[in-house]
Scaffold this motif. Structure first.
Motif, short mmCIF file in Angstrom:
data_model
loop_
_atom_site.label_atom_id
_atom_site.label_comp_id
_atom_site.label_asym_id
_atom_site.label_seq_id
_atom_site.Cartn_x
_atom_site.Cartn_y
_atom_site.Cartn_z
N GLN A 227 21.36 -31.72 38.23
CA GLN A 227 20.84 -31.13 39.55
C GLN A 227 22.04 -30.49 40.26
OE1 GLN A 227 18.95 -34.76 40.65
NE2 GLN A 227 16.93 -33.74 40.36
N ILE A 228 23.02 -31.45 40.38
CA ILE A 228 24.55 -30.95 40.97
C ILE A 228 25.08 -29.77 40.62
CG2 ILE A 228 26.88 -31.72 41.59
CD1 ILE A 228 25.97 -34.42 41.60
N GLU A 229 24.86 -29.50 39.05
CA GLU A 229 25.51 -28.41 38.48
C GLU A 229 24.57 -27.09 38.85
OE1 GLU A 229 26.32 -26.61 33.99
OE2 GLU A 229 25.83 -28.83 34.35
N VAL A 230 23.24 -27.37 38.88
CA VAL A 230 22.20 -26.22 39.25
C VAL A 230 22.46 -25.96 40.61
CG1 VAL A 230 19.87 -25.85 39.25
CG2 VAL A 230 20.72 -26.59 36.97
N ARG A 231 22.60 -27.07 41.37
CA ARG A 231 22.66 -26.63 43.00
C ARG A 231 23.86 -25.76 43.17
NH1 ARG A 231 20.60 -29.23 47.15
NH2 ARG A 231 21.82 -29.10 49.19
N ARG A 232 25.18 -25.88 42.61
CA ARG A 232 26.38 -25.33 42.52
C ARG A 232 26.15 -23.92 42.14
NH1 ARG A 232 30.50 -29.85 40.22
NH2 ARG A 232 30.62 -31.23 42.33
N ALA A 233 25.35 -23.89 41.00
CA ALA A 233 25.12 -22.50 40.50
C ALA A 233 24.22 -21.58 41.38
CB ALA A 233 24.39 -22.60 39.09
N VAL A 239 25.36 -16.37 46.91
CA VAL A 239 26.16 -15.74 47.67
C VAL A 239 26.64 -14.25 46.93
CG1 VAL A 239 28.91 -15.81 48.00
CG2 VAL A 239 27.49 -17.84 48.47
N LEU A 240 26.81 -14.33 45.83
CA LEU A 240 26.94 -13.12 45.02
C LEU A 240 25.57 -11.94 45.22
CD1 LEU A 240 28.25 -14.33 41.43
CD2 LEU A 240 29.45 -13.23 43.40
N GLY A 241 24.25 -12.58 45.11
CA GLY A 241 23.24 -11.73 45.59
C GLY A 241 23.34 -10.98 46.74
N LEU A 242 23.67 -12.18 47.77
CA LEU A 242 23.51 -11.47 49.14
C LEU A 242 24.76 -10.48 49.51
CD1 LEU A 242 22.92 -14.91 51.12
CD2 LEU A 242 21.27 -12.99 50.65
N GLY A 243 25.85 -10.85 48.81
CA GLY A 243 26.91 -9.71 48.94
C GLY A 243 26.34 -8.47 48.07
N SER A 244 26.03 -8.59 47.14
CA SER A 244 25.73 -7.08 46.63
C SER A 244 24.61 -6.41 47.37
CB SER A 244 25.32 -7.42 44.90
OG SER A 244 24.05 -8.38 45.04
N SER A 245 23.59 -7.46 47.87
CA SER A 245 22.60 -6.79 48.60
C SER A 245 23.08 -6.04 49.91
CB SER A 245 21.49 -7.68 49.25
OG SER A 245 21.07 -8.45 48.16
N LEU A 246 24.09 -6.62 50.59
CA LEU A 246 24.94 -5.91 51.69
C LEU A 246 25.48 -4.77 51.33
CD1 LEU A 246 25.54 -6.18 54.60
CD2 LEU A 246 27.73 -7.49 53.97
N ILE A 247 26.30 -4.75 50.19
CA ILE A 247 26.82 -3.45 49.69
C ILE A 247 25.89 -2.54 49.27
CG2 ILE A 247 28.31 -2.51 47.62
CD1 ILE A 247 29.49 -5.50 47.66
N VAL A 248 24.60 -2.83 48.74
CA VAL A 248 23.84 -1.83 48.54
C VAL A 248 23.20 -1.28 49.94
CG1 VAL A 248 21.24 -1.61 47.45
CG2 VAL A 248 23.08 -2.49 46.24
N THR A 249 22.93 -2.06 50.83
CA THR A 249 22.64 -1.43 51.91
C THR A 249 23.55 -0.53 52.61
OG1 THR A 249 21.37 -3.42 52.53
CG2 THR A 249 21.97 -2.09 54.41
N LEU A 250 24.92 -0.93 52.82
CA LEU A 250 25.76 0.10 53.32
C LEU A 250 25.88 1.27 52.46
CD1 LEU A 250 28.50 -2.72 54.19
CD2 LEU A 250 26.93 -1.37 55.64
N LEU A 251 25.80 1.28 51.23
CA LEU A 251 25.88 2.39 50.30
C LEU A 251 24.68 3.17 50.48
CD1 LEU A 251 27.30 3.82 47.79
CD2 LEU A 251 25.97 2.45 46.23
N TYR A 252 23.38 2.87 50.74
CA TYR A 252 22.38 3.53 50.67
C TYR A 252 22.48 4.30 52.17
CZ TYR A 252 17.42 5.09 51.03
OH TYR A 252 16.21 5.84 51.01
N VAL A 253 22.95 3.64 53.45
CA VAL A 253 22.96 4.35 54.56
C VAL A 253 24.13 5.20 54.62
CG1 VAL A 253 24.09 3.65 57.03
CG2 VAL A 253 22.41 2.16 55.79
N ALA A 270 17.97 -8.41 47.06
CA ALA A 270 18.25 -9.83 47.43
C ALA A 270 16.97 -10.61 46.83
CB ALA A 270 18.23 -10.13 49.02
N MET A 271 15.97 -10.28 46.77
CA MET A 271 14.68 -10.68 46.18
C MET A 271 14.94 -10.80 44.55
SD MET A 271 11.59 -9.06 48.54
CE MET A 271 10.33 -9.84 47.45
N ALA A 272 15.63 -9.68 44.12
CA ALA A 272 15.96 -9.61 42.69
C ALA A 272 16.89 -10.68 42.36
CB ALA A 272 16.13 -8.34 42.32
N ASN A 273 17.83 -10.85 43.16
CA ASN A 273 19.00 -11.54 42.71
C ASN A 273 18.98 -13.22 43.09
OD1 ASN A 273 20.71 -9.73 41.34
ND2 ASN A 273 21.53 -9.07 43.63
#
Length: 854
Positions: A227-233, A239-253, A270-273
């Motif tokens: 459970q600890i390992e999965v929680r960390r994953a 974090v990676l998903g939200l970061g990529s979502s922010l990049i895509v938003t800025l790229l689209y704009v 974000a929903m996909a990631n």
């Protein structure tokens, strides 16, 4: 010292024969169950509130809000309706796992021995009521506050309540002003010596421990390593998903200059990631896996046990009741040259031997050996202890003296009668036999043991100095040798096959028993242990240093006349050698070894409460076959979790890719929030229902144990998952490129890509149903076909029927192109799986080599 003042109902009158069933039911209705304040449980409202906090739901609400700002009310309504679907599915999964956990709590409810209608019964302690007469004995947790009815030389550990570590004596004397609780035993305290009858005077929250129970309600068990390992994953991928979502938003704009559409693209990504399925999979699999194991008579008390089961390399098991049936019968009697191979027709001398053995048994005993002696004695008129005889004192079995002694008085006999039974060598020493006679009786005992009988010796004496002068230990009596009893306890059905299965799985089976060496050898041979002749006595372990002990632990498979401290030393030696150890136990003194083992397995039927609390698994049927089944189920659960994790990682690759792909061409978005909801309706049941029901690979018990250092999310898992996902995305990208080359309309192109994505999703389910890729198209559970057929039916509706397609912004594509989009991802994955299957022989060779080294 903190003083506790439990409520005691002074109006309860002693009833040594207990209540009637009708009286007990009436009091249970009036007073309620004997339960301490319970930990907070997740009811329906708690489950719903937990679902409403899910990240996916919050993202859906955000997407619906963006559509309203864009003026697209239809999309907002559709997304709002889809919220109900997501909530319903997630609620079902959570409620299903919570219901399984509650069933496990009910199964693990402690038991109590009680006199009802004059008979001894074993019931759930929650059914006890004030006035019940209970039987408590060494190793029991006292189930309710009670007042003792007879003197049983009872010693209790009350440290849980008082903080005092020294056991205290309790006996049925009148309470005094200085010691008001002298005859009261409290709920949750531990009986460390003796046995007695007691009458319940307080239950539930009216007991001493009930008054402090409220402080424990909010406690939660710690998370397991998995459970600890999965929680960390989840945190990393989030974090990676939200970061990529922010990049895509800025790229689209930057490309299109539309902030709302850019935010919608970011929310979709974000929903996909976000890998929200990870903790759901772990919760559902561990809860339902534990429930399935409990249905097969193995109750998992700690989640870490499921993880450790797949890594077990050594299984230390008791003999009596675990390898054998624990249905004993008196098979042979021997006394002063007379011998009988049954109790059907015995001489007066042998009847006397049987009577003495019966007098050395405890009253209301659940011990199979004592039950067998009692049944044999009752078949002879006058062989049972007479009604007017009174038991005055018991000297219980101890680690220093393997014998039990009972002192009796009779109106017809002026002297006290003392009966003793125990290990032949112990009884021979108590009788102070001369060397020649000692060798003769031990040789006779050895001969009986070679035939697989459990052998006990019996002795007796008369004590003429009165009760007050009874010696402190049985060594103070001048015993006369009585004879030998041989008890038969046949091997359980299926044990030999279970031992062979464990050994094939790379698990070494050791027998640790308190029985005679030759009895242990005989049973070990019948059970099919690898080296039954390599046997040692417990006293030989005492003389061994750590180096010698480690050598013996690895070279010997049968240990006889072992004591609890010997078991603990063996466990520590095996662990020091790098072995992952599972151990069975049932006694109070087994608790340290059960705690020290990686997987402690307690006996649910004959085991003490202390052993059950120290163990991580409780066998409800005390059967060795169940242990091996539990190991198999533990391996299957771990494999299924790995399958689901691999699938979840793989399926998010093409979803993420399709969310980003149109941006690279400056084209309109294809993947919308509603599409992701559609995908989640496949991913969630696939990852929790389909993979959870997988029966396991055919070789699950032909593989070597998993190394404890193996991580759930290791490089191999990540590589295989990402590669599978990349193959599916490559086929989707190819279809997208072909569609653009043919100048298909945006709606048709979106329908083709979505068809390929759904097909790839289903292909990933199939590809990950096998751990190795071997026989990956195999017999399937109903949940698999429900998911597949439902997904294909829904796909046909939303891509081929114009009215439904419009809600998804699709348009029906040419049938030929649709079939290509449906088959290309499956073809790509099929080629990958064929390549994996071709590598299987090499994998099997490596596995066989590893098993030979072990």
């Amino acid at each position: 010292m903190h003083t506790l003042e439990p409520h005691i109902d002074a109006e309860v009158s002693p009833g040594p024969h207990g209540l009637t069933t009708a009286q007990a039911l009436l009091r249970l209705h009036d007073d309620g169950p004997n339960l301490l304040p319970q930990p907070d449980r997740r009811n329906v409202l708690h489950v719903v509130l937990g679902v409403l906090r899910e990240p996916m739901l919050l993202l859906l609400v955000a997407a619906a809000g963006i559509y309203l700002l864009l003026g697209d009310a239809r999309e907002a309504v559709v997304l709002t309706a889809s919220v109900a679907l997501v909530v319903g599915l997630t609620f079902y999964q959570d409620y299903r796992s919570e219901r399984a956990l509650q069933a496990l709590r009910d199964l693990s409810s402690p038991q109590a021995r009680v006199l009802r209608d004059g008979d001894v019964r074993q019931i759930a302690s929650s059914e006890l009521v004030v006035g019940d007469v209970i039987l408590v004995a060494e190793g029991d947790r006292v189930p309710a506050d009670a007042r003792l009815l007879d003197d049983g030389d009872l010693m209790l550990d009350e440290s849980m309540l008082t903080g005092e570590s020294v056991p205290v004596r309790r006996f049925a004397a009148s309470a005094s002003p200085t010691e008001p609780d002298l005859n009261v035993v409290r709920a949750s305290t531990l009986v460390v010596r003796g046995h007695s009858k007691a009458q319940v005077v307080a239950v539930g929250d009216r007991t001493a421990v009930g008054q402090i129970g409220a402080a424990l309600r909010a406690l939660r068990p710690p998370r397991t390593p998995m459970q600890i390992e999965v929680r960390r994953a989840v945190a990393v991928f989030a974090v990676l998903g939200l970061g990529s979502s922010l990049i895509v938003t800025l790229l689209y704009v930057r490309l299109h200059g539309d902030w709302l559409q850019g935010a919608l693209a970011g929310v979709t990504l974000a929903m996909a990631n976000i890998p929200e399925e990870f903790p759901v999979v772990l919760t559902v699999f561990l809860a339902l896996g534990s429930w399935h194991m409990a249905r097969h008579k193995a109750l998992v008390r700690r989640g870490t046990a499921i993880e450790a089961l797949g890594s077990v390399t050594v299984l230390c098991t008791d003999k009596t009741g675990t390898l054998t049936a624990n249905r004993m019968s008196v098979a042979e009697l021997a006394a002063n040259g007379e011998r009988s191979e049954s109790d059907a027709d015995i001489s007066p001398r042998l009847q006397t031997l049987l009577l003495c053995a019966a007098q050395a048994c405890s009253e209301h005993s659940f011990d199979p050996m004592e039950t067998a002696i009692g049944e044999a004695a009752s078949r002879w008129s006058g062989t049972s202890p007479p009604m007017d005889w009174k038991r005055l004192r018991e000297y219980p079995l101890s680690k220093d003296l393997l014998a039990v002694t009972h002192v009796w008085s009779s109106p017809q006999i002026p002297a006290l009668h003392v009966a003793c039974k125990g290990a032949p060598e112990t009884i021979a020493d108590l009788c102070r036999l001369p060397p020649g006679q000692r060798d003769a009786v031990l040789s006779a005992a050895q001969d009986m043991a070679r035939r697989g009988l459990r052998v006990i010796a019996v002795a007796s004496t008369a004590w003429r100095d009165g009760v007050a002068s009874l010696p402190a230990t049985p060594r103070g009596f001048d015993f006369a040798w009585g004879g030998l009893l041989g008890l038969a306890d046949p091997l359980r059905d299926g044990v030999r096959d279970a031992v062979a299965e464990a050994q094939t799985a790379g698990i070494r089976v050791l027998m640790l028993t308190g029985d005679h060496l030759d009895t242990a050898r005989a049973i070990a041979t019948q059970a099919g242990l690898t080296r039954p002749d390599t046997a040692m006595l417990g006293r030989e372990l005492e003389a061994a240093d750590d180096t010698a002990l480690s050598r013996h632990a690895n070279a010997v498979d049968v240990f006889a006349r072992v004591k609890p401290e010997h078991k603990l030393r063996l466990i520590e030696a095996l662990k020091h050698d790098g072995q992952v150890v599972a151990m069975t136990g049932d006694g109070v003194n087994d608790a340290p070894a059960l705690t020290a083992a990686h997987v402690g397995i307690a006996m649910g039927g004959r085991g003490t409460d202390v052993a059950r609390e120290a163990a991580s698994i409780v066998l409800l049927d005390d059967n060795f076959v169940t242990i091996v089944k539990a190991v198999r189920q533990g391996r299957v659960i771990y494999d299924n979790i790995l399958r689901a994790i691999r699938y979840i990682l793989a399926v998010h690759v093409p979803i993420t890719g399709l969310a980003v792909l149109p941006l690279l061409f400056g084209a309109p978005l294809i993947l919308m929030p509603l599409h992701v909801v559609f995908l989640e309706l496949i991913i969630d049941p696939a990852s929790t229902l389909v993979f959870e029901q997988e029966p396991g690979d055919a070789d699950v018990m032909r593989r070597p144990p998993r190394s404890p250092a193996t991580r759930l999310l290791d490089r191999s898992t990540l590589f295989v998952s990402l590669f599978q996902g990349a193959v599916v995305f490559a086929t989707i990208a190819a279809i997208y490129a072909i569609g653009r080359g043919q100048a298909l309309a945006t709606g048709q192109l979106a329908a083709l890509c979505f068809t390929a994505l759904i097909a790839g999703n289903l292909g990933l389910i199939v590809a990950n149903r096998s751990r190795t890729g071997h026989h990956w198209w195999r017999q399937s559970a109903p949940a698999f076909w429900i998911v597949v057929l439902s997904a294909l039916a829904m796909l046909f509706v939303v891509t081929r029927l114009e009215a439904a397609a419009a809600w998804f912004r699709f348009a029906p594509a040419p049938m030929g192109a649709s079939m290509i989009a449906l088959l290309m991802p499956l073809l790509g994955l099929g080629l990958v799986e064929i390549g994996r299957s071709m590598r299987m022989p090499a994998w099997h060779r490596r596995g066989n080599a590893l098993r030979e080294r072990r």
